[in-house]
Design a protein around this motif. Structure first.
Motif, mmCIF file in Angstrom:
data_model
loop_
_atom_site.group_PDB
_atom_site.id
_atom_site.type_symbol
_atom_site.label_atom_id
_atom_site.label_comp_id
_atom_site.label_asym_id
_atom_site.label_seq_id
_atom_site.Cartn_x
_atom_site.Cartn_y
_atom_site.Cartn_z
ATOM 1 N N ALA A 1 7.796 77.799 73.004
ATOM 2 C CA ALA A 1 8.211 76.710 72.905
ATOM 3 C C ALA A 1 7.594 75.373 72.654
ATOM 4 O O ALA A 1 7.999 74.537 71.740
ATOM 5 N N ILE A 2 6.651 75.188 73.274
ATOM 6 C CA ILE A 2 5.667 74.143 72.850
ATOM 7 C C ILE A 2 5.256 74.100 71.512
ATOM 8 O O ILE A 2 5.359 73.072 70.735
ATOM 9 N N PRO A 3 4.368 75.029 70.976
ATOM 10 C CA PRO A 3 3.908 75.196 69.754
ATOM 11 C C PRO A 3 4.995 74.954 68.707
ATOM 12 O O PRO A 3 4.969 74.546 67.590
ATOM 13 N N LEU A 4 6.376 75.564 69.049
ATOM 14 C CA LEU A 4 7.612 75.479 67.957
ATOM 15 C C LEU A 4 7.950 73.775 67.985
ATOM 16 O O LEU A 4 7.943 73.332 66.861
ATOM 17 N N LEU A 5 7.893 73.203 69.030
ATOM 18 C CA LEU A 5 8.282 71.896 68.812
ATOM 19 C C LEU A 5 7.335 70.940 68.361
ATOM 20 O O LEU A 5 7.464 70.045 67.293
ATOM 21 N N LEU A 6 5.839 71.125 68.506
ATOM 22 C CA LEU A 6 4.894 70.520 67.990
ATOM 23 C C LEU A 6 4.896 70.683 66.507
ATOM 24 O O LEU A 6 4.581 69.717 65.614
ATOM 25 N N GLY A 7 4.978 71.910 66.092
ATOM 26 C CA GLY A 7 4.955 72.283 64.628
ATOM 27 C C GLY A 7 6.339 71.703 63.871
ATOM 28 O O GLY A 7 6.150 71.099 62.906
ATOM 29 N N TYR A 8 7.368 71.586 64.670
ATOM 30 C CA TYR A 8 8.461 71.049 63.890
ATOM 31 C C TYR A 8 8.075 69.562 63.844
ATOM 32 O O TYR A 8 8.631 68.910 62.779
ATOM 33 N N VAL A 9 7.778 68.799 64.719
ATOM 34 C CA VAL A 9 7.447 67.270 64.791
ATOM 35 C C VAL A 9 6.351 67.318 63.570
ATOM 36 O O VAL A 9 6.629 66.350 62.740
ATOM 37 N N PHE A 10 5.428 68.059 63.362
ATOM 38 C CA PHE A 10 4.779 67.630 62.216
ATOM 39 C C PHE A 10 5.141 67.924 60.758
ATOM 40 O O PHE A 10 5.047 67.007 59.871
ATOM 41 N N VAL A 11 5.962 69.098 60.824
ATOM 42 C CA VAL A 11 6.809 69.208 59.536
ATOM 43 C C VAL A 11 7.567 68.178 59.370
ATOM 44 O O VAL A 11 7.852 67.589 58.196
#
Length: 187
Positions: free
Chosen positions: A115-125
């Motif tokens: 969940a954490i990498p998913l959220l961080l990746g989404y914020v970057f995108v």
């Protein structure tokens, strides 16, 4: 360019002028003892600092999008200008989907690692794709990239400067940019 562009351009320019001249003097007012009023009371830095961050992000990321992929950026901003409502819906749906998936993953301990990498990746995108929305707003005023980028930087600065309304406008612009990216991935 859409056929309704002159009318849309004048409306966007009027909104920019309103944001530039309307709420900003009210935000910068001081009380009789010299303290800032409104949102500014919680911060210790000058009011214009809120405009520098979004303007710098738009300058760097928007400029990189234009330099690295001018044709792709033009195609995506055209899509944002042609159907901003659909792009907003797709962007909002992606936000809701990622938050929902992250919450479901976070319920389990093992899923929290995902969940954490998913959220961080989404914020970057979202930061990168959201700039497509600002560039689309810039293209309403001018079709040439340098002028469009300059307008996008001014709009980003105004969005950062105005406390509540600016945040809402920035959210809508960012979701339109994200939606154009989602639509392109979907197709």
């Amino acid at each position: 360019m859409p056929t309704r562009a002159p009318r849309l351009r004048s409306g966007v320019l009027a909104a920019i002028l309103f944001l530039a001249a309307g709420p900003v003097p009210a935000i910068a007012q001081r009380t009789t003892d010299g303290a800032r009023t409104g949102v500014e009371t919680a911060t210790q830095y000058p009011w214009y600092v809120d405009a520098i961050g979004p303007a710098a992000v738009t300058l760097v990321i928007g400029g990189l999008l234009i330099i690295v992929s001018p044709d792709g950026t033009r195609r995506r901003t055209d899509r944002a200008l042609e159907s901003p409502g659909a792009a907003f819906v797709y962007g909002l749906a992606s936000l809701i989907g990622v938050i929902g998936a992250s919450v479901l993953l976070a319920i389990t301990v093992i899923g929290l690692v995902l969940a954490i990498p998913l959220l961080l990746g989404y914020v970057f995108v979202l930061i990168v794709a959201g700039e497509l929305g600002y560039l689309a707003v810039g293209r309403l005023a001018a079709d040439a990239w340098p002028a469009a980028l300059a307008v996008a930087i001014i709009v980003a600065a105004l969005v950062g400067l105005v406390p509540i309304l600016g945040g809402l406008v920035g959210f809508v612009i960012g979701m339109i940019g994200m939606g154009t990216a989602v639509i392109e991935i979907r197709e």
